[in-house]
Write an enzyme that holds these catalytic residues in place. Structure first.
Site, short mmCIF file in Angstrom:
data_model
loop_
_atom_site.label_atom_id
_atom_site.label_comp_id
_atom_site.label_asym_id
_atom_site.label_seq_id
_atom_site.Cartn_x
_atom_site.Cartn_y
_atom_site.Cartn_z
N ARG A 99 27.15 -134.11 77.74
CA ARG A 99 27.97 -133.69 76.36
C ARG A 99 29.71 -133.33 76.69
NH1 ARG A 99 27.30 -134.58 70.98
NH2 ARG A 99 28.41 -133.22 69.67
N ASP A 123 21.56 -132.73 76.63
CA ASP A 123 20.50 -132.19 76.69
C ASP A 123 19.71 -132.65 75.36
OD1 ASP A 123 20.77 -130.28 79.11
OD2 ASP A 123 21.94 -129.00 77.55
N ASP A 311 21.91 -121.00 73.91
CA ASP A 311 21.95 -121.46 75.05
C ASP A 311 20.87 -120.38 76.23
OD1 ASP A 311 22.84 -123.18 75.32
OD2 ASP A 311 24.63 -122.65 76.47
#
EC number: 2.5.1.7
Length: 426
Positions: A99, A123, A311
């Site tokens: 990303r 992801d 996260d």
């Protein structure tokens, strides 16, 4: 067969672990080297897969990049020599693999006034569109469209503007910031991201000669300059990795000291661990988590910094799964992150999801099972869950974990965790 981790539960984690540079910072700092002709040196770089991938992206744009060991284990020095005229086509395979590759968009627009950047991979945690990146560039005077799987942007010149972000996107803030430092006039970014990684990037850009004020606040003001110069910069410690170790200590009723990170970057996370019953102490370059008893249930709600990081949501669910009581976890950032819950249920977790919410009823111990990582943080969360499960848990697709956690197995073993990497050579 691809590599997997075998995680045997039952051991407390005890000891000290050092955290290297932040994944969410180093890749953007590497991209920022495009802004100045000459050689930029970045130290304290983590030994993760995305760093050599970003090096490949920069080489494809005409840079010379070397990665050398800085310290034993998990830190490197990255040296980037940027040419007078970088290439502006970033549409080769390395770009699509993670990303953060999209963060070359802003620097390329600043230096070349045009960019072709392949839509990035990374992801599988939900939609992360580039609308705000493109809207910001348009306000600076560029055109920006999606063509043939690439972001294509062009400008005769970039001029400062007032840009209000609909959401404090880290990636959009970074790209607009890096485009604006060489634009003509003043740029103001309202509702800018406030993450420590943004502050780290601003600090490096200022060292390079940029004029930026407001770093760490929701309003960034940039006075464009004619050119920047190379610099040397040390990456901040990785707060997400550091918090992972803190949560692991709490889950295993352990005693872990974490060094190499600014604990102020984790104020809310550590407050949550304290609410779960942990004893938290601080020093200049880290913190210590001691969990004397089974953790208490705590509610979590993910938000942009200084809120609870998305996260860390998988680790929060792992903690909730073995806590005393019922926890509610609310995901406000990435809607697909709750697919992790399906893997936790394989391990016996009493959890259910409803939209942006997960309700987790803690049980004393999980049970081992084969599970699959869908992204970096989900993988780490599954390993932590395996540490508090009966028997041996097989965690598959661990290449995701390698993208964000340097020497994860070795560091777990140093704390007493029973973890082994197997496969990959058949």
């Amino acid at each position: 067969m691809s590599e997997r981790f075998l995680v045997t539960g039952g051991n407390r984690l005890v000891g000290e672990v050092a955290v290297g540079g932040a994944k969410n910072s180093v890749l953007k700092l590497m991209a920022a080297a495009l802004l100045a002709e000459g050689t930029t040196t970045i130290t304290n770089c983590p030994d993760i897969l995305d760093v050599p991938l970003m090096a490949e992206v920069l080489r494809g744009l005409g840079c010379e990049v070397t990665i050398t060991d800085d310290a034993p284990g998990d830190r490197s020095v990255v040296t980037i020599t940027t040419p007078a005229e970088p290439k502006y086509h970033a549409d080769f395979p390395a770009v699509t693999q993670f990303r953060a590759s999209v963060c070359v968009l802003g620097p390329l627009m600043a230096r070349c006034k045009r960019a072709v950047v392949a839509l990035p991979g990374g992801d599988a945690i939900g939609s992360r569109p580039l609308d705000m990146h493109q809207a910001g560039l348009r306000l600076l005077g560029a055109t920006s469209e999606i063509e043939h799987g690439c972001v294509v942007a062009r400008a005769e010149e970039l001029r400062g503007a007032r840009i209000r972000l609909d959401f404090p996107s880290v990636g959009a803030t970074e790209n607009i910031l890096m485009a604006a430092v060489l634009a003509e006039g003043e740029t103001v970014i309202d509702n800018a991201a406030r993450e420590p990684d943004i502050v780290d990037l601003c600090n490096m850009l200022v060292q390079m000669g940029a004029r930026i004020s407001g770093a760490g606040t929701s309003v960034l003001t940039i006075q464009g300059v004619e050119r920047l110069h190379p610099t040397e910069h040390r990456v901040i410690g990785d707060r997400i990795v550091a918090a992972t170790w803190g949560i692991a200590a709490a889950m295993t009723m352990g005693d872990v000291r974490v060094t190499g990170v600014n604990p102020k970057h984790l104020a809310l996370v550590l407050d949550k661990l304290r609410s779960a019953g942990a004893r938290i102490s601080f020093d200049v370059d880290g913190f210590r988590v001691v969990q004397p008893d089974r953790p208490r249930a705590v509610n979590f709600s993910t938000l942009p910094f200084p809120g609870f990081p998305t996260d860390l949501q998988p680790m929060a669910i792992g903690l909730a799964a073995i806590a005393d009581g019922t926890s509610m976890i609310t995901e406000n950032i990435f809607e697909a992150r709750f697919r992790f819950v399906e893997e936790m249920i394989r391990l016996g977790a009493d959890a259910r999801t409803d939209g942006h919410h997960a309700v987790v009823r803690g049980i004393p111990r999980l049970s081992s099972a084969p599970v699959w990582s869908s992204d970096i943080r989900a993988g780490a969360g599954l390993v932590l869950a395996g540490l508090v499960a009966d028997g041996t848990t097989e965690v598959h697709d661990v290449f995701h974990i390698d993208r964000g956690y340097p020497n994860f197995v070795e560091q777990l073993q140093s704390l007493g965790g029973l973890v082994e990497r197997v496969g990959g050579a058949e």
